[in-house]
Write an enzyme that holds these catalytic residues in place. Structure first.
Site, PDB file in Angstrom:
ATOM      1  CE  LYS A 113      -4.290  -1.891   0.318  1.00  0.00           C
ATOM      2  NZ  LYS A 113      -5.189  -1.485  -0.838  1.00  0.00           N
ATOM      3  CG  ASP A 143      -3.912  -0.841  -4.100  1.00  0.00           C
ATOM      4  OD1 ASP A 143      -4.097   0.164  -4.696  1.00  0.00           O
ATOM      5  OD2 ASP A 143      -4.622  -1.423  -3.311  1.00  0.00           O
ATOM      6  CD  GLU A 169      -4.819  -2.970  -6.803  1.00  0.00           C
ATOM      7  OE1 GLU A 169      -5.831  -2.938  -6.072  1.00  0.00           O
ATOM      8  OE2 GLU A 169      -4.145  -3.941  -6.697  1.00  0.00           O
ATOM      9  CG  ASP A 197      -9.369  -1.987  -6.831  1.00  0.00           C
ATOM     10  OD1 ASP A 197     -10.279  -2.684  -7.386  1.00  0.00           O
ATOM     11  OD2 ASP A 197      -8.890  -2.076  -5.774  1.00  0.00           O
ATOM     12  CE  LYS A 221     -10.142  -5.049  -4.388  1.00  0.00           C
ATOM     13  NZ  LYS A 221      -9.830  -3.964  -3.690  1.00  0.00           N
TER      14      LYS A 221
END
Length: 333
Positions: A113, A143, A169, A197, A221
């Site tokens: 992250k 991400d 991402e 995403d 997801k």
């Protein structure tokens, strides 16, 4: 939305099998130290309804559709039974990276992250470099959750690419920005692929990013897309490589992610389905965590004792049940 052949069960059936839990986290993730979830038992098994509290009812309706699919329909036939997964490193200090990675065991890929509010590019670089120092041969993806603007994203990814990045991402929040970042990185010869995403799961049209040529791959997801079958259809129509990820789910939600990964014709990237390792405890006695870099496909049934141990407060249970009633009415209507 549910699969075309799906039926929305009556509200009283959902309420009869509903359990609200609050699970403590090992480290702060998305700004929280406790993850609340509403678990539903149906005739086909367990489903998980856990849209984050700030999400509106319309967006949350897709999460309920996914939970109903899991608990009332079950999943498509799998093509594989071992699903490779990545480790996930939250926006922790670089000194904590070895501790976080140790919980995942051996892995071949790590998602880090970055772009956390209140942190700097130096913080991100130190965290990514600490991962590379711990795992010299691993694939590293970052991400940003849309946390940068275009100039900041290009600057950051140019810097972070020094350690070797598999992809970045959602570096910026919108599709136009993704296309611009991708174009600038290519023009500069910076070898970082761009993954979408939020620009897939939060758009009214999840195929818009593919049509715009704004990403090299998409992150899918199950819950935010409305279920395994709908996610499979989106991947097929997008025509881009897909990475299956989770939304900080218990093993019940991870089981749905595994079902998607198991049913995809191709699975070119390790999946972001290892997040149960970020919890202090799960709701099953056999948590869906990785062994030697992969999770073996198996069922996830909530344990009555753990449901009782981690039951949410009466106030939070009432909040979730009221949300379930609203979202069910929206979905059924």
């Amino acid at each position: 939305m549910p699969a075309p052949d799906a039926q929305i069960p009556p509200l009283d059936e959902l309420l009869a099998g509903a359990h609200v839990v609050s699970l403590p986290m090992r480290v702060k993730f998305r700004g929280i130290m406790e993850r609340e979830s509403l678990l539903i038992q149906g005739p086909a098994g367990w489903g998980e309804f856990c849209p984050f509290p700030e999400y509106g009812d319309a967006e949350a309706s897709r999460w309920l559709a996914a939970a109903i699919e899991a608990a009332w329909q079950g999943f498509p036939q799998p093509l594989r039974t071992a699903i490779p997964v990545n480790a996930t490193v939250p926006a922790v200090e670089a000194s904590r990276v070895p501790e976080v990675l140790a919980r995942f065991g051996r892995v071949d890929a790590v998602k880090v992250k970055v772009a956390e509010r209140g942190q700097t590019l130096e913080d991100d670089a130190a965290r990514v470099e600490a991962v590379r120092a711990e795992l010299p041969g691993a694939a590293i993806r970052v991400d940003a959750n849309g946390g940068w603007d275009v100039p900041a994203a290009v600057r950051a990814l140019t810097r972070l690419s020094a350690v070797g990045l598999e992809y970045a991402e959602q570096p910026v929040p919108d599709i136009e920005g993704l296309a611009e970042v991708r174009s600038r990185l290519r023009a500069a010869g910076t070898p970082v692929l761009v993954a979408a995403d939020e620009s897939v799961r939060k758009e009214d049209d999840p195929l818009k990013v593919a049509r715009a040529g704004a990403a090299d791959l998409i992150v899918v997801k199950v819950a935010p897309l409305g279920g395994v079958r709908r996610a499979l259809d989106i991947v097929a129509q997008a025509g881009l490589p897909a990475v299956v990820s989770s939304a900080l789910d218990t093993s019940v939600g991870i089981r749905a992610g595994l079902a998607l990964a198991a049913a995809l014709p191709e699975l070119p990237y390790a999946c972001g389905l290892g997040t149960v390792s970020l919890f202090e405890s799960d709701i099953t006695r056999d948590p869906l965590t990785a062994d030697d870099g992969a999770i073996t496909l198996r069922e996830a049934a909530a344990d009555p004792g753990l449901l009782e141990q981690y039951a949410a407060t009466p106030e939070r249970r009432d909040w979730w049940l009221a949300r379930l009633r609203r979202v069910h009415a929206l979905l059924a209507g």
